[in-house]
Design an enzyme around this catalytic site. Sequence first.
Site, mmCIF file in Angstrom:
data_model
loop_
_atom_site.group_PDB
_atom_site.id
_atom_site.type_symbol
_atom_site.label_atom_id
_atom_site.label_comp_id
_atom_site.label_asym_id
_atom_site.label_seq_id
_atom_site.Cartn_x
_atom_site.Cartn_y
_atom_site.Cartn_z
ATOM 1 N N HIS A 30 14.490 25.116 13.926
ATOM 2 C CA HIS A 30 15.791 25.547 14.431
ATOM 3 C C HIS A 30 16.526 26.389 13.388
ATOM 4 C CE1 HIS A 30 20.159 24.501 15.453
ATOM 5 N NE2 HIS A 30 19.709 25.173 16.498
ATOM 6 N N ARG A 31 16.672 27.678 13.660
ATOM 7 C CA ARG A 31 17.244 28.637 12.701
ATOM 8 C C ARG A 31 16.436 28.608 11.407
ATOM 9 N NH1 ARG A 31 23.564 26.678 13.614
ATOM 10 N NH2 ARG A 31 23.330 26.354 15.857
ATOM 11 N N GLU A 47 13.124 29.240 15.889
ATOM 12 C CA GLU A 47 14.207 29.647 16.788
ATOM 13 C C GLU A 47 15.222 30.384 15.942
ATOM 14 O OE1 GLU A 47 18.270 29.094 18.587
ATOM 15 O OE2 GLU A 47 17.479 28.404 16.651
ATOM 16 N N ASP A 72 18.879 33.370 16.158
ATOM 17 C CA ASP A 72 19.981 33.896 16.971
ATOM 18 C C ASP A 72 20.226 35.356 16.625
ATOM 19 O OD1 ASP A 72 21.033 31.108 17.949
ATOM 20 O OD2 ASP A 72 20.830 30.940 15.779
ATOM 21 N N HIS A 81 24.075 33.074 13.684
ATOM 22 C CA HIS A 81 24.411 32.258 14.852
ATOM 23 C C HIS A 81 25.766 32.567 15.457
ATOM 24 C CE1 HIS A 81 25.926 28.709 17.041
ATOM 25 N NE2 HIS A 81 24.676 28.595 17.451
ATOM 26 N N GLU A 120 17.305 33.656 20.583
ATOM 27 C CA GLU A 120 18.467 33.388 21.428
ATOM 28 C C GLU A 120 19.394 34.591 21.387
ATOM 29 O OE1 GLU A 120 22.382 30.527 21.966
ATOM 30 O OE2 GLU A 120 20.709 29.779 20.762
ATOM 31 N N LYS A 142 22.742 36.080 21.625
ATOM 32 C CA LYS A 142 24.086 35.518 21.470
ATOM 33 C C LYS A 142 25.130 36.485 22.042
ATOM 34 C CE LYS A 142 24.878 32.229 19.535
ATOM 35 N NZ LYS A 142 24.962 30.800 19.950
ATOM 36 N N ASP A 189 15.843 20.953 12.846
ATOM 37 C CA ASP A 189 16.188 21.492 11.531
ATOM 38 C C ASP A 189 15.172 21.071 10.470
ATOM 39 O OD1 ASP A 189 18.514 22.491 12.672
ATOM 40 O OD2 ASP A 189 19.764 20.822 11.998
#
Length: 243
Positions: free
Chosen positions: A12-13, A39, A41, A54, A113, A115, A234
């Site tokens: 995640h990120r 993943e 953003d 993000h 993602e 945004k 994470d």
Amino acid sequence: MEKGRETKVWAHRGASGYRPENTMEAFELAIRQGADGIELDVHTSADGQLIVIHDETVDRVTDGTGLVGEKTLKALKELKVSTSAEPEGIYRIPTLQEVLDLMRTTDMMVNIELKNSICFYPGMEEKVLKAVKEMKMEEQLIYSSFNHYSLLKMKQLDSQVQTGILFSDGWVNPAMYAKKLGINAVHPAVYHLKYPQFREEVKRAGLKMHVWTADKPEHIQLVKEAGAEAVITDYPDRAIALV
């Protein structure tokens, strides 16, 4: 990388539990830890560059202030990203191109993602698809967003792209909604798995399920037991040990 995992692990990120989120260092660590995917953003800068960050503003994660979309790439690159995660160092905001350059050397999935639910970025979808196509990485990509109009536009531009809806609390049968739109997956938060019939509805609709953000052992176990195709976390090393 362990290819036999039924539930894949997506960072995640990046490995954001250990490095500042959405930085090259976080993505590099995710690779080293053996994650199946990452993943990230994407926003657009004032001069039309695709930026990996993000929030709509730079305030939370950098030493600057203001909207991402009102700053040029040069201005964004001059900012220092927060070093709340160890080790200390100087971290910068990457462009999507920089992240793709890194990930093309792997066989990992990349969940972008979009945004654009609060700040709208004209032409973002075209730019993202062009960047991915030029890198010949189409098979490694899935696109998610809370802006479902944007996902539909991605499908209109390229019917073969993989897409996943993000959604907020309290939806009734989001899986059926996603299927009617021609979306390929649902991206629920961990707590959505506790909603009545949610898991069954996803299975009935024949959609994939990629669940975020599962960091606690009991949450990772819940995602695994739900039969999700991916857990977004994470701490990819911890999730790998559990799944």
